[in-house]
Motif scaffolding. Structure first.
Motif, PDB file in Angstrom:
ATOM      1  N   LYS A  36       0.953  -1.038  -0.019  1.00 51.04           N
ATOM      2  CA  LYS A  36      -0.083  -0.081   0.058  1.00 51.04           C
ATOM      3  C   LYS A  36       0.825   1.230  -0.123  1.00 51.04           C
ATOM      4  CE  LYS A  36      -3.722  -2.253   2.293  1.00 51.04           C
ATOM      5  NZ  LYS A  36      -3.266  -3.694   2.053  1.00 51.04           N
ATOM      6  N   LEU A  37       0.598   1.884  -0.884  1.00 46.90           N
ATOM      7  CA  LEU A  37       1.600   3.402  -1.165  1.00 46.90           C
ATOM      8  C   LEU A  37       0.775   4.529  -0.211  1.00 46.90           C
ATOM      9  CD1 LEU A  37       2.088   3.570  -4.986  1.00 46.90           C
ATOM     10  CD2 LEU A  37       3.637   2.710  -2.995  1.00 46.90           C
ATOM     11  N   ILE A  38       1.558   4.970   0.632  1.00 48.34           N
ATOM     12  CA  ILE A  38       1.134   6.171   1.517  1.00 48.34           C
ATOM     13  C   ILE A  38       1.511   7.262   1.097  1.00 48.34           C
ATOM     14  CG2 ILE A  38       0.888   4.662   3.563  1.00 48.34           C
ATOM     15  CD1 ILE A  38       3.458   5.733   4.739  1.00 48.34           C
ATOM     16  N   PRO A  39       1.047   8.422   1.143  1.00 45.96           N
ATOM     17  CA  PRO A  39       1.427   9.693   0.655  1.00 45.96           C
ATOM     18  C   PRO A  39       2.627  10.230   1.540  1.00 45.96           C
ATOM     19  CG  PRO A  39      -0.550  10.167   1.820  1.00 45.96           C
ATOM     20  CD  PRO A  39      -0.596   8.454   1.613  1.00 45.96           C
ATOM     21  N   LEU A  40       3.418  10.922   0.877  1.00 52.63           N
ATOM     22  CA  LEU A  40       4.577  11.485   1.687  1.00 52.63           C
ATOM     23  C   LEU A  40       4.006  12.612   2.626  1.00 52.63           C
ATOM     24  CD1 LEU A  40       7.189  11.657  -1.018  1.00 52.63           C
ATOM     25  CD2 LEU A  40       7.146   9.922   0.826  1.00 52.63           C
ATOM     26  N   LYS A  41       2.913  13.297   2.122  1.00 53.72           N
ATOM     27  CA  LYS A  41       2.389  14.482   3.066  1.00 53.72           C
ATOM     28  C   LYS A  41       1.329  14.116   3.347  1.00 53.72           C
ATOM     29  CE  LYS A  41       5.400  18.154   1.513  1.00 53.72           C
ATOM     30  NZ  LYS A  41       5.630  19.496   0.904  1.00 53.72           N
ATOM     31  N   SER A  42       0.469  14.426   4.359  1.00 51.48           N
ATOM     32  CA  SER A  42      -0.646  14.011   4.791  1.00 51.48           C
ATOM     33  C   SER A  42      -1.445  15.208   4.235  1.00 51.48           C
ATOM     34  CB  SER A  42      -0.944  13.945   6.207  1.00 51.48           C
ATOM     35  OG  SER A  42      -0.725  15.226   6.911  1.00 51.48           O
ATOM     36  N   VAL A  43      -2.822  15.316   4.157  1.00 53.99           N
ATOM     37  CA  VAL A  43      -3.872  16.125   3.685  1.00 53.99           C
ATOM     38  C   VAL A  43      -3.554  17.329   4.443  1.00 53.99           C
ATOM     39  CG1 VAL A  43      -6.390  16.533   3.118  1.00 53.99           C
ATOM     40  CG2 VAL A  43      -5.240  14.341   2.411  1.00 53.99           C
ATOM     41  N   THR A  44      -3.792  16.994   5.930  1.00 55.81           N
ATOM     42  CA  THR A  44      -3.794  18.127   6.713  1.00 55.81           C
ATOM     43  C   THR A  44      -2.493  18.905   6.684  1.00 55.81           C
ATOM     44  OG1 THR A  44      -4.991  16.635   8.450  1.00 55.81           O
ATOM     45  CG2 THR A  44      -3.841  18.619   9.184  1.00 55.81           C
ATOM     46  N   LEU A  45      -1.426  18.466   6.502  1.00 53.74           N
ATOM     47  CA  LEU A  45       0.092  19.016   6.320  1.00 53.74           C
ATOM     48  C   LEU A  45       0.120  19.917   5.177  1.00 53.74           C
ATOM     49  CD1 LEU A  45       2.706  19.434   7.199  1.00 53.74           C
ATOM     50  CD2 LEU A  45       3.440  17.606   6.210  1.00 53.74           C
ATOM     51  N   GLU A  46      -0.731  19.276   3.934  1.00 57.30           N
ATOM     52  CA  GLU A  46      -0.657  20.077   2.662  1.00 57.30           C
ATOM     53  C   GLU A  46      -1.636  21.271   3.132  1.00 57.30           C
ATOM     54  OE1 GLU A  46      -1.923  17.487  -0.179  1.00 57.30           O
ATOM     55  OE2 GLU A  46       0.120  16.475  -0.402  1.00 57.30           O
ATOM     56  N   LYS A  47      -2.617  21.062   3.723  1.00 55.57           N
ATOM     57  CA  LYS A  47      -3.650  22.393   4.079  1.00 55.57           C
ATOM     58  C   LYS A  47      -3.012  23.327   4.734  1.00 55.57           C
ATOM     59  CE  LYS A  47      -8.026  19.909   3.730  1.00 55.57           C
ATOM     60  NZ  LYS A  47      -9.289  19.534   4.638  1.00 55.57           N
ATOM     61  N   LEU A  48      -2.190  22.771   5.765  1.00 49.51           N
ATOM     62  CA  LEU A  48      -1.420  23.944   6.719  1.00 49.51           C
ATOM     63  C   LEU A  48      -0.272  24.582   5.794  1.00 49.51           C
ATOM     64  CD1 LEU A  48      -0.806  21.696   9.877  1.00 49.51           C
ATOM     65  CD2 LEU A  48      -2.380  23.974   9.722  1.00 49.51           C
ATOM     66  N   GLU A  49       0.266  23.983   4.947  1.00 47.01           N
ATOM     67  CA  GLU A  49       1.494  24.481   4.187  1.00 47.01           C
ATOM     68  C   GLU A  49       0.687  25.457   3.176  1.00 47.01           C
ATOM     69  OE1 GLU A  49       3.391  21.408   2.155  1.00 47.01           O
ATOM     70  OE2 GLU A  49       4.884  21.125   3.833  1.00 47.01           O
ATOM     71  N   LYS A  50      -0.429  25.285   2.742  1.00 48.49           N
ATOM     72  CA  LYS A  50      -1.268  26.382   1.531  1.00 48.49           C
ATOM     73  C   LYS A  50      -1.594  27.393   2.575  1.00 48.49           C
ATOM     74  CE  LYS A  50      -5.112  26.439  -1.589  1.00 48.49           C
ATOM     75  NZ  LYS A  50      -5.836  27.289  -1.190  1.00 48.49           N
ATOM     76  N   MET A  51      -2.058  27.409   3.595  1.00 49.91           N
ATOM     77  CA  MET A  51      -2.393  28.350   4.593  1.00 49.91           C
ATOM     78  C   MET A  51      -1.246  29.394   4.894  1.00 49.91           C
ATOM     79  SD  MET A  51      -5.098  26.588   7.142  1.00 49.91           S
ATOM     80  CE  MET A  51      -5.081  27.550   8.308  1.00 49.91           C
ATOM     81  N   GLN A  52      -0.112  28.665   5.167  1.00 46.05           N
ATOM     82  CA  GLN A  52       1.080  29.339   5.559  1.00 46.05           C
ATOM     83  C   GLN A  52       1.595  30.276   4.251  1.00 46.05           C
ATOM     84  OE1 GLN A  52       4.389  27.178   6.842  1.00 46.05           O
ATOM     85  NE2 GLN A  52       5.608  28.754   7.593  1.00 46.05           N
ATOM     86  N   LYS A  53       1.740  29.512   3.156  1.00 41.61           N
ATOM     87  CA  LYS A  53       1.927  30.232   1.971  1.00 41.61           C
ATOM     88  C   LYS A  53       1.004  31.538   1.592  1.00 41.61           C
ATOM     89  CE  LYS A  53       3.557  27.710  -1.405  1.00 41.61           C
ATOM     90  NZ  LYS A  53       3.707  26.647  -2.407  1.00 41.61           N
ATOM     91  N   ASP A  54      -0.273  31.235   1.698  1.00 40.87           N
ATOM     92  CA  ASP A  54      -1.067  32.307   1.563  1.00 40.87           C
ATOM     93  C   ASP A  54      -0.891  33.519   2.345  1.00 40.87           C
ATOM     94  OD1 ASP A  54      -2.239  30.913  -0.474  1.00 40.87           O
ATOM     95  OD2 ASP A  54      -4.106  29.940   0.761  1.00 40.87           O
ATOM     96  N   ALA A  55      -0.650  33.263   3.602  1.00 41.44           N
ATOM     97  CA  ALA A  55      -0.428  34.260   4.759  1.00 41.44           C
ATOM     98  C   ALA A  55       0.743  34.970   4.435  1.00 41.44           C
ATOM     99  CB  ALA A  55      -0.409  33.430   5.898  1.00 41.44           C
ATOM    100  N   GLU A  56       1.756  34.292   3.874  1.00 41.70           N
ATOM    101  CA  GLU A  56       3.196  34.888   3.780  1.00 41.70           C
ATOM    102  C   GLU A  56       3.057  35.953   2.388  1.00 41.70           C
ATOM    103  OE1 GLU A  56       6.051  32.104   2.794  1.00 41.70           O
ATOM    104  OE2 GLU A  56       6.043  31.463   5.017  1.00 41.70           O
ATOM    105  N   ILE A  57       2.086  35.372   1.496  1.00 46.81           N
ATOM    106  CA  ILE A  57       1.838  36.433   0.276  1.00 46.81           C
ATOM    107  C   ILE A  57       1.057  37.606   0.649  1.00 46.81           C
ATOM    108  CG2 ILE A  57       0.556  36.334  -1.859  1.00 46.81           C
ATOM    109  CD1 ILE A  57       0.802  33.381  -2.522  1.00 46.81           C
ATOM    110  N   LYS A  58      -0.027  37.321   1.560  1.00 46.48           N
ATOM    111  CA  LYS A  58      -0.650  38.531   2.020  1.00 46.48           C
ATOM    112  C   LYS A  58       0.269  39.513   2.954  1.00 46.48           C
ATOM    113  CE  LYS A  58      -5.053  36.518   2.444  1.00 46.48           C
ATOM    114  NZ  LYS A  58      -6.196  35.916   3.427  1.00 46.48           N
ATOM    115  N   VAL A  59       1.298  38.892   3.623  1.00 49.85           N
ATOM    116  CA  VAL A  59       2.096  39.967   4.287  1.00 49.85           C
ATOM    117  C   VAL A  59       3.189  40.564   3.296  1.00 49.85           C
ATOM    118  CG1 VAL A  59       4.103  39.821   5.802  1.00 49.85           C
ATOM    119  CG2 VAL A  59       2.307  38.509   6.246  1.00 49.85           C
ATOM    120  N   LYS A  60       3.579  40.026   2.102  1.00 50.40           N
ATOM    121  CA  LYS A  60       4.324  40.642   1.239  1.00 50.40           C
ATOM    122  C   LYS A  60       3.647  41.674   0.496  1.00 50.40           C
ATOM    123  CE  LYS A  60       7.520  36.980   0.233  1.00 50.40           C
ATOM    124  NZ  LYS A  60       8.168  35.977  -0.628  1.00 50.40           N
ATOM    125  N   GLU A  61       2.256  41.425   0.170  1.00 47.18           N
ATOM    126  CA  GLU A  61       1.563  42.588  -0.568  1.00 47.18           C
ATOM    127  C   GLU A  61       1.157  43.608   0.382  1.00 47.18           C
ATOM    128  OE1 GLU A  61      -2.155  40.415  -1.539  1.00 47.18           O
ATOM    129  OE2 GLU A  61      -0.999  39.388  -3.383  1.00 47.18           O
TER     130      GLU A  61
END
Length: 73
Positions: A36-61
């Motif tokens: 069984k293949l398991i993902p390297l990143k969990s769905v929750t971790l991917e969501k957290l990384e996306k939220m962090q990236k969005d926050a960084e973009i807003k701070v830069k803007e």
């Protein structure tokens, strides 16, 4: 003796012990299944990384908007 063919069944006599006990042991065999293949990143971790990236973009803007207001004044 001739070899048994497809239609012939080889018959053998059942031999039961006259003394003592009769034991039968079951041997457990491993059954290998498809890995069984398991993902390297969990769905929750991917969501957290996306939220962090969005926050960084807003701070830069906001920093760029602040810099442009300071430069024009």
């Amino acid at each position: 003796m001739s070899e048994p063919t497809e239609n012939q069944m080889e018959q053998c006599d059942i031999v039961l012990p006259r003394q003592g006990l009769l034991y039968q042991t079951d041997a457990l065999n491993y059954i290998l299944c498809k890995p069984k293949l398991i993902p390297l990143k969990s769905v929750t971790l991917e969501k957290l990384e996306k939220m962090q990236k969005d926050a960084e973009i807003k701070v830069k803007e906001s920093q760029e908007a602040e810099d442009s207001l300071n430069a024009s004044a």
